[in-house]
Design a protein around this motif. Structure first.
Motif, mmCIF file in Angstrom:
data_model
loop_
_atom_site.group_PDB
_atom_site.id
_atom_site.type_symbol
_atom_site.label_atom_id
_atom_site.label_comp_id
_atom_site.label_asym_id
_atom_site.label_seq_id
_atom_site.Cartn_x
_atom_site.Cartn_y
_atom_site.Cartn_z
ATOM 1 N N LYS A 57 0.840 -1.204 0.000
ATOM 2 C CA LYS A 57 0.000 0.000 0.000
ATOM 3 C C LYS A 57 0.875 1.254 0.000
ATOM 4 O O LYS A 57 0.578 2.219 -0.702
ATOM 5 C CB LYS A 57 -0.923 -0.004 1.215
ATOM 6 C CG LYS A 57 -1.868 1.154 1.252
ATOM 7 C CD LYS A 57 -2.805 1.076 2.454
ATOM 8 C CE LYS A 57 -3.726 2.277 2.490
ATOM 9 N NZ LYS A 57 -4.588 2.247 3.671
ATOM 10 N N ALA A 58 1.961 1.219 0.765
ATOM 11 C CA ALA A 58 2.848 2.378 0.854
ATOM 12 C C ALA A 58 3.501 2.727 -0.480
ATOM 13 O O ALA A 58 3.783 3.890 -0.739
ATOM 14 C CB ALA A 58 3.925 2.130 1.918
ATOM 15 N N ILE A 59 3.731 1.715 -1.325
ATOM 16 C CA ILE A 59 4.337 1.998 -2.626
ATOM 17 C C ILE A 59 3.317 2.044 -3.759
ATOM 18 O O ILE A 59 3.675 2.124 -4.923
ATOM 19 C CB ILE A 59 5.473 1.004 -2.950
ATOM 20 C CG1 ILE A 59 4.971 -0.431 -2.971
ATOM 21 C CG2 ILE A 59 6.623 1.167 -1.981
ATOM 22 C CD1 ILE A 59 6.017 -1.441 -3.414
ATOM 23 N N GLY A 60 2.034 1.974 -3.391
ATOM 24 C CA GLY A 60 0.980 2.169 -4.375
ATOM 25 C C GLY A 60 0.528 0.936 -5.125
ATOM 26 O O GLY A 60 -0.034 1.041 -6.209
ATOM 27 N N ILE A 61 0.769 -0.246 -4.565
ATOM 28 C CA ILE A 61 0.317 -1.482 -5.203
ATOM 29 C C ILE A 61 -0.862 -2.027 -4.408
ATOM 30 O O ILE A 61 -0.745 -2.262 -3.212
ATOM 31 C CB ILE A 61 1.442 -2.538 -5.262
ATOM 32 C CG1 ILE A 61 2.595 -2.027 -6.125
ATOM 33 C CG2 ILE A 61 0.915 -3.859 -5.807
ATOM 34 C CD1 ILE A 61 3.797 -2.954 -6.150
ATOM 35 N N LYS A 62 -1.985 -2.198 -5.093
ATOM 36 C CA LYS A 62 -3.157 -2.767 -4.438
ATOM 37 C C LYS A 62 -2.987 -4.277 -4.343
ATOM 38 O O LYS A 62 -2.712 -4.937 -5.340
ATOM 39 C CB LYS A 62 -4.428 -2.440 -5.217
ATOM 40 C CG LYS A 62 -4.773 -0.984 -5.221
ATOM 41 C CD LYS A 62 -6.048 -0.719 -5.990
ATOM 42 C CE LYS A 62 -6.355 0.755 -5.998
ATOM 43 N NZ LYS A 62 -7.575 1.054 -6.749
ATOM 44 N N VAL A 63 -3.123 -4.805 -3.135
ATOM 45 C CA VAL A 63 -2.967 -6.239 -2.930
ATOM 46 C C VAL A 63 -4.017 -6.699 -1.918
ATOM 47 O O VAL A 63 -4.266 -6.017 -0.929
ATOM 48 C CB VAL A 63 -1.533 -6.587 -2.474
ATOM 49 C CG1 VAL A 63 -1.190 -5.970 -1.147
ATOM 50 C CG2 VAL A 63 -1.326 -8.083 -2.407
ATOM 51 N N THR A 64 -4.653 -7.815 -2.219
ATOM 52 C CA THR A 64 -5.645 -8.354 -1.288
ATOM 53 C C THR A 64 -4.929 -9.154 -0.201
ATOM 54 O O THR A 64 -3.769 -9.539 -0.348
ATOM 55 C CB THR A 64 -6.639 -9.287 -2.005
ATOM 56 O OG1 THR A 64 -5.916 -10.426 -2.500
ATOM 57 C CG2 THR A 64 -7.350 -8.574 -3.144
ATOM 58 N N GLU A 65 -5.651 -9.413 0.873
ATOM 59 C CA GLU A 65 -5.066 -10.204 1.956
ATOM 60 C C GLU A 65 -4.730 -11.611 1.470
ATOM 61 O O GLU A 65 -3.699 -12.171 1.831
ATOM 62 C CB GLU A 65 -6.021 -10.279 3.150
ATOM 63 C CG GLU A 65 -5.438 -11.022 4.322
ATOM 64 C CD GLU A 65 -6.318 -11.031 5.539
ATOM 65 O OE1 GLU A 65 -5.965 -11.733 6.496
ATOM 66 O OE2 GLU A 65 -7.353 -10.346 5.556
ATOM 67 N N ALA A 66 -5.593 -12.168 0.620
ATOM 68 C CA ALA A 66 -5.340 -13.514 0.100
ATOM 69 C C ALA A 66 -4.062 -13.553 -0.734
ATOM 70 O O ALA A 66 -3.269 -14.496 -0.637
ATOM 71 C CB ALA A 66 -6.524 -13.989 -0.726
ATOM 72 N N THR A 67 -3.834 -12.534 -1.545
ATOM 73 C CA THR A 67 -2.625 -12.471 -2.357
ATOM 74 C C THR A 67 -1.395 -12.318 -1.486
ATOM 75 O O THR A 67 -0.381 -12.994 -1.693
ATOM 76 C CB THR A 67 -2.709 -11.307 -3.360
ATOM 77 O OG1 THR A 67 -3.847 -11.504 -4.201
ATOM 78 C CG2 THR A 67 -1.462 -11.212 -4.214
ATOM 79 N N ALA A 68 -1.488 -11.449 -0.489
ATOM 80 C CA ALA A 68 -0.355 -11.237 0.423
ATOM 81 C C ALA A 68 -0.057 -12.517 1.196
ATOM 82 O O ALA A 68 1.099 -12.908 1.358
ATOM 83 C CB ALA A 68 -0.655 -10.087 1.383
ATOM 84 N N LYS A 69 -1.109 -13.187 1.652
ATOM 85 C CA LYS A 69 -0.931 -14.437 2.395
ATOM 86 C C LYS A 69 -0.286 -15.494 1.498
ATOM 87 O O LYS A 69 0.595 -16.240 1.930
ATOM 88 C CB LYS A 69 -2.270 -14.922 2.926
ATOM 89 C CG LYS A 69 -2.168 -16.066 3.886
ATOM 90 C CD LYS A 69 -3.544 -16.449 4.410
ATOM 91 C CE LYS A 69 -3.556 -16.312 5.901
ATOM 92 N NZ LYS A 69 -4.836 -16.678 6.481
ATOM 93 N N GLY A 70 -0.713 -15.577 0.261
ATOM 94 C CA GLY A 70 -0.131 -16.531 -0.686
ATOM 95 C C GLY A 70 1.335 -16.233 -0.949
ATOM 96 O O GLY A 70 2.158 -17.147 -1.028
#
Length: 91
Positions: free
Chosen positions: A73-86
């Motif tokens: 988020k700080a660098i401007g990339i939208k990521v879901t929790e599922a993607t981050a967890k993966g």
């Protein structure tokens, strides 16, 4: 450990798919490929930071996932929790 052994073929298949998809994206959508690489790098960093902590693996995964989401988020990339967890799981 038993879970890992039982699911190893599926994990290898998913990792192979992700690697192949990333290589495809490098040629066809370099912007998305760079975002995927950044998320992977963030996950590797977050996991390495959690490795020194003295609490359960599930807590480490939770903290690393949270860190990936915050940094993306700080660098401007939208990521879901599922993607981050993966990404953390893969790291």
């Amino acid at each position: 450990m038993e879970w890992l052994i039982n699911n190893l073929p599926a994990i290898i298949l998913v990792l192979g798919f992700v690697a192949g998809y990333y290589n495809y994206l490098k040629d066809h959508d370099p912007n998305l490929a760079s975002k995927i690489k950044v998320i992977g790098d963030l996950a590797n960093y977050a996991v390495s930071l959690q490795a020194t902590k003295a609490y359960s693996n599930s807590k480490k995964q939770e903290e690393a996932t949270k860190a990936v989401m915050e940094q993306a988020k700080a660098i401007g990339i939208k990521v879901t929790e599922a993607t981050a967890k993966g990404a953390v799981e893969q790291a």
